[in-house]
Write an enzyme that holds these catalytic residues in place. Sequence first.
Site, mmCIF file in Angstrom:
data_model
loop_
_atom_site.group_PDB
_atom_site.id
_atom_site.type_symbol
_atom_site.label_atom_id
_atom_site.label_comp_id
_atom_site.label_asym_id
_atom_site.label_seq_id
_atom_site.Cartn_x
_atom_site.Cartn_y
_atom_site.Cartn_z
ATOM 1 N N GLU A 42 0.838 -1.211 0.000
ATOM 2 C CA GLU A 42 0.000 0.000 0.000
ATOM 3 C C GLU A 42 0.872 1.260 0.000
ATOM 4 O O GLU A 42 0.582 2.228 -0.695
ATOM 5 C CB GLU A 42 -0.925 0.024 1.223
ATOM 6 C CG GLU A 42 -2.041 -1.021 1.198
ATOM 7 C CD GLU A 42 -2.927 -0.908 -0.028
ATOM 8 O OE1 GLU A 42 -3.256 0.226 -0.425
ATOM 9 O OE2 GLU A 42 -3.270 -1.947 -0.612
ATOM 10 N N ASP A 60 3.931 -3.874 -5.754
ATOM 11 C CA ASP A 60 4.458 -5.177 -5.323
ATOM 12 C C ASP A 60 5.981 -5.147 -5.353
ATOM 13 O O ASP A 60 6.656 -5.593 -4.437
ATOM 14 C CB ASP A 60 3.975 -6.294 -6.263
ATOM 15 C CG ASP A 60 2.556 -6.754 -5.916
ATOM 16 O OD1 ASP A 60 2.035 -6.313 -4.866
ATOM 17 O OD2 ASP A 60 1.975 -7.538 -6.688
HETATM 18 ZN ZN LIG Z 1 -2.560 -2.309 -4.617
#
Ligand SMILES: [Zn+2]
Length: 468
Positions: A305, A391
């Site tokens: 996030e 990611d």
């Molecule tokens: Zn995301």
Amino acid sequence: MDFLHSQVAALQGRLAFVAVEPIPWQTYVLAFSWVICTFESYLLLRQYPLYSKPAPPQVLAQHFDQEVFDKSQKYGKHKAKYSLVAGLYKQVLDTVQLASGVYYPWAWSVSGQILGKAGYGAEYQITQSILFVFVLTFTSTIPTLPLGLYQTFVLEEQHGFNKMTLGLYFADMAKGWALGIVFGAPLLATFLYIFEWAGDRFVPWLMAFLFIFQMAMVVIYPTIIQPLFNKLSPLPAGDLRTRIESLATKLSFPLKHLYEIDGSKRSSHSNAYFFGLPWSKHIVIFDTLIKQSKPEEVEAVLAHELGHWFYYHPTKLLLVSQIHLFTILAIFPAFRNAPPLLRSFGFPEDVCANPPPIIAFLLYQMVLTPMEAVVGMALNAVSRRFEYQADRFACELQTQLKDDDMRDMGKRLGRALITLHVENLSTVWVDWLYSAYHHSHPTLTERLKALESFGGEPVDKLETKKEL
Ligand SMILES: [Zn+2]
């Protein structure tokens, strides 16, 4: 030569005819809505057979036991059948509303009558416009009520996700309506007022107004609206809180509040997100996520996030949405005073002659549907890119921060994603075209493959950001 002249004259005559022939807008809107409905049904039919596969893909095989996999296949199949039926049902409703040629004019005339009963005349056009939107929303909610009830109390219930009672369901709905009136009516009134007041220069004024509104919502939504539906409580002190606070400090993320939300009151689907103004951010984690995953895995989800924050993804999406909005508003004048547009939807001559902005704007939006479908797919593509980037950010924290507390981030994130997937019984096999159209996130298989490939490569911009 004479022959040529006569041909040219005939062609000119035909062109003139084409130019004055009004475009059958309503037929076009109707036809296009069927094109979209057919395409969406086709996608579902591409996806459907995948729910009958007996085993998960190779990468996922070790994480799914047969029972969970079978459950997720059954859930997916049920959802697909529901979507197909619900989609066709809504399409038939829309078709009846459009093809009858009376629904929209009826709603306008009813709102005029309500206004008249209250002792106001047609000069109160903004009030009539608000009533018009209310009548439309109300009358189109009623026929779709059974769909919502089925989805929550049969579909989700059968697969063990629903935590709602009927009472809560209708209370939520009443709150939704009340909020629509409290926030929606003044918003619409201001929108229409600016429109009237600014005349031809409405684009910058409306853009400015909508931007201020969006910014205000960033503050109002979590403090006023969200607490009406969910309870946000500070995340209790402990391993998880320490981990997230230290992660935020290391990245200079301006964390103001860290909340746990009782998502499990309504559904056991789980998630985490952040919001707020640039200098004051709030992180919200679903209680379900905390329950299902280990603290170090939740930390990895948060690292992902914060990757979104690091790369300014929300800001970039906001910018895209502003450009999108600008385009929509900038083309609108071409449809603002277009009696043929209203005429083709069955509005009476007196309304067509002097189109109320709300009607012109509503019909204009229907005309835009094809553009919106394309924009939706493009946004999905952008959003997927962002997911990979976030990611990758999480994976590379150890190298970037030279911090061994950040080791194995990719593996931890992978495990958290798998848990989320298993607990939510998310679909395992996904058709690529179906996914491109519907999903803003890459599939689990795609993400796990990418996570493996990210191991150790540097994120070049991290140092720059830390200096800011
Ligand atoms: Zn995301």
